[in-house]
Design a protein around this motif. Sequence first.
Motif, PDB file in Angstrom:
ATOM      1  N   ILE A  10       0.861  -1.177   0.000  1.00  0.00           N
ATOM      2  CA  ILE A  10       0.000   0.000   0.000  1.00  0.00           C
ATOM      3  C   ILE A  10       0.898   1.227   0.000  1.00  0.00           C
ATOM      4  CG2 ILE A  10      -1.702   1.322   1.307  1.00  0.00           C
ATOM      5  CD1 ILE A  10      -2.711  -1.332   2.454  1.00  0.00           C
ATOM      6  N   VAL A  11       0.669   2.136  -0.926  1.00  0.00           N
ATOM      7  CA  VAL A  11       1.451   3.364  -1.020  1.00  0.00           C
ATOM      8  C   VAL A  11       0.563   4.530  -0.598  1.00  0.00           C
ATOM      9  CG1 VAL A  11       2.712   4.907  -2.564  1.00  0.00           C
ATOM     10  CG2 VAL A  11       2.847   2.421  -2.889  1.00  0.00           C
ATOM     11  N   LYS A  12       1.067   5.329   0.308  1.00  0.00           N
ATOM     12  CA  LYS A  12       0.354   6.508   0.799  1.00  0.00           C
ATOM     13  C   LYS A  12       1.152   7.749   0.424  1.00  0.00           C
ATOM     14  CE  LYS A  12      -2.986   4.547   3.125  1.00  0.00           C
ATOM     15  NZ  LYS A  12      -4.384   4.849   2.841  1.00  0.00           N
ATOM     16  N   GLU A  13       0.457   8.821   0.145  1.00  0.00           N
ATOM     17  CA  GLU A  13       1.101  10.083  -0.224  1.00  0.00           C
ATOM     18  C   GLU A  13       1.047  11.060   0.941  1.00  0.00           C
ATOM     19  OE1 GLU A  13       2.629  10.917  -3.164  1.00  0.00           O
ATOM     20  OE2 GLU A  13       2.307   8.870  -3.897  1.00  0.00           O
ATOM     21  N   SER A  14       2.160  11.714   1.192  1.00  0.00           N
ATOM     22  CA  SER A  14       2.240  12.726   2.231  1.00  0.00           C
ATOM     23  C   SER A  14       1.791  14.072   1.680  1.00  0.00           C
ATOM     24  CB  SER A  14       3.682  12.844   2.733  1.00  0.00           C
ATOM     25  OG  SER A  14       3.819  13.958   3.576  1.00  0.00           O
ATOM     26  N   GLU A  15       1.243  14.881   2.569  1.00  0.00           N
ATOM     27  CA  GLU A  15       0.853  16.233   2.185  1.00  0.00           C
ATOM     28  C   GLU A  15       1.873  17.266   2.670  1.00  0.00           C
ATOM     29  OE1 GLU A  15      -3.176  16.979   3.394  1.00  0.00           O
ATOM     30  OE2 GLU A  15      -3.905  15.150   2.438  1.00  0.00           O
ATOM     31  N   GLN A  16       2.998  16.807   3.207  1.00  0.00           N
ATOM     32  CA  GLN A  16       4.040  17.709   3.699  1.00  0.00           C
ATOM     33  C   GLN A  16       4.652  18.486   2.534  1.00  0.00           C
ATOM     34  OE1 GLN A  16       5.150  18.121   6.986  1.00  0.00           O
ATOM     35  NE2 GLN A  16       3.394  16.881   7.548  1.00  0.00           N
ATOM     36  N   LYS A  17       4.949  19.748   2.785  1.00  0.00           N
ATOM     37  CA  LYS A  17       5.621  20.608   1.807  1.00  0.00           C
ATOM     38  C   LYS A  17       6.987  20.983   2.362  1.00  0.00           C
ATOM     39  CE  LYS A  17       1.916  20.899  -0.772  1.00  0.00           C
ATOM     40  NZ  LYS A  17       1.674  19.643  -1.376  1.00  0.00           N
ATOM     41  N   LEU A  18       7.982  21.029   1.512  1.00  0.00           N
ATOM     42  CA  LEU A  18       9.348  21.315   1.938  1.00  0.00           C
ATOM     43  C   LEU A  18       9.442  22.640   2.698  1.00  0.00           C
ATOM     44  CD1 LEU A  18      12.261  20.370   1.950  1.00  0.00           C
ATOM     45  CD2 LEU A  18      12.579  21.503  -0.247  1.00  0.00           C
ATOM     46  N   TYR A  64       8.080  17.042  13.969  1.00  0.00           N
ATOM     47  CA  TYR A  64       6.925  16.600  14.739  1.00  0.00           C
ATOM     48  C   TYR A  64       5.708  16.370  13.845  1.00  0.00           C
ATOM     49  CZ  TYR A  64       3.266  16.364  18.257  1.00  0.00           C
ATOM     50  OH  TYR A  64       2.206  15.953  19.013  1.00  0.00           O
ATOM     51  N   GLY A  65       5.382  17.343  13.010  1.00  0.00           N
ATOM     52  CA  GLY A  65       4.226  17.213  12.124  1.00  0.00           C
ATOM     53  C   GLY A  65       4.389  16.077  11.132  1.00  0.00           C
ATOM     54  N   CYS A  66       5.585  15.933  10.605  1.00  0.00           N
ATOM     55  CA  CYS A  66       5.863  14.857   9.654  1.00  0.00           C
ATOM     56  C   CYS A  66       5.699  13.492  10.322  1.00  0.00           C
ATOM     57  CB  CYS A  66       7.268  15.016   9.087  1.00  0.00           C
ATOM     58  SG  CYS A  66       7.666  13.833   7.795  1.00  0.00           S
ATOM     59  N   SER A  67       6.211  13.370  11.540  1.00  0.00           N
ATOM     60  CA  SER A  67       6.094  12.122  12.293  1.00  0.00           C
ATOM     61  C   SER A  67       4.630  11.760  12.529  1.00  0.00           C
ATOM     62  CB  SER A  67       6.833  12.253  13.625  1.00  0.00           C
ATOM     63  OG  SER A  67       6.594  11.141  14.435  1.00  0.00           O
ATOM     64  N   LYS A 109      -0.170   8.435  11.034  1.00  0.00           N
ATOM     65  CA  LYS A 109      -1.557   8.398  10.561  1.00  0.00           C
ATOM     66  C   LYS A 109      -1.657   7.584   9.269  1.00  0.00           C
ATOM     67  CE  LYS A 109      -5.159  11.425   8.860  1.00  0.00           C
ATOM     68  NZ  LYS A 109      -5.161  12.463   7.872  1.00  0.00           N
ATOM     69  N   LEU A 110      -0.735   7.818   8.340  1.00  0.00           N
ATOM     70  CA  LEU A 110      -0.740   7.074   7.082  1.00  0.00           C
ATOM     71  C   LEU A 110      -0.464   5.589   7.315  1.00  0.00           C
ATOM     72  CD1 LEU A 110       1.174   9.638   4.826  1.00  0.00           C
ATOM     73  CD2 LEU A 110      -1.288   9.138   4.807  1.00  0.00           C
ATOM     74  N   LEU A 111       0.459   5.268   8.222  1.00  0.00           N
ATOM     75  CA  LEU A 111       0.728   3.861   8.549  1.00  0.00           C
ATOM     76  C   LEU A 111      -0.497   3.185   9.152  1.00  0.00           C
ATOM     77  CD1 LEU A 111       4.313   4.122  10.047  1.00  0.00           C
ATOM     78  CD2 LEU A 111       3.656   2.745   8.075  1.00  0.00           C
ATOM     79  N   PHE A 112      -1.168   3.883  10.057  1.00  0.00           N
ATOM     80  CA  PHE A 112      -2.360   3.318  10.699  1.00  0.00           C
ATOM     81  C   PHE A 112      -3.482   3.124   9.682  1.00  0.00           C
ATOM     82  CE2 PHE A 112      -0.938   5.519  14.868  1.00  0.00           C
ATOM     83  CZ  PHE A 112       0.046   4.556  15.051  1.00  0.00           C
TER      84      PHE A 112
END
Length: 160
Positions: free
Chosen positions: A9-17, A23-26, A31-34
């Motif tokens: 399963i591939v999930k996409e992050s909404e984080q922007k550089l 902390y937010g990335c973690s 959340k994506l793993l769960f």
Amino acid sequence: CDKLDIQLIVKESEQKLETLECYGCSRERRKLLFEGAHEMGAKAVAFGHHRDDNAQTLLMNMLKKGELCGLLPKLEMVHYGVEIIRPLIYISEVDVKEFAKQYGFLRISCQCPVGQNSMRKKVDMLLDEMTELFPEARGNVSLASLNYGSDKARKNGKSI
């Protein structure tokens, strides 16, 4: 995964550089793993945290928040309906790397531009300095966390 007949399963992050921070990335990664675990029908997610991660976490929480709180080997995430397990929590990072080397596992290194100068990295360097004075510092700090810390994460034996 195909070779082992394991669903990928591939999930996409909404984080922007521009706004990336640890902390937010973690939190988003968890959340994506769960979510992925739920899609697969898994009840537990194994994290690769080792003894040194636990020592770093305890020191960061003590110094930043005044909390004696590290990582638990097993933690039920009631809100997400999944359990976190950390099978490597008693193993040093050096031993994990040596095991991986002996068995030819590929090492995946952090490619995050923020992670190379993160608070965790700085605390790891502080632990290096402490280890010069107290050779068992990493192990003892982690052990203190496992023996005395992390009660905040529990509520009636479960996480909140």
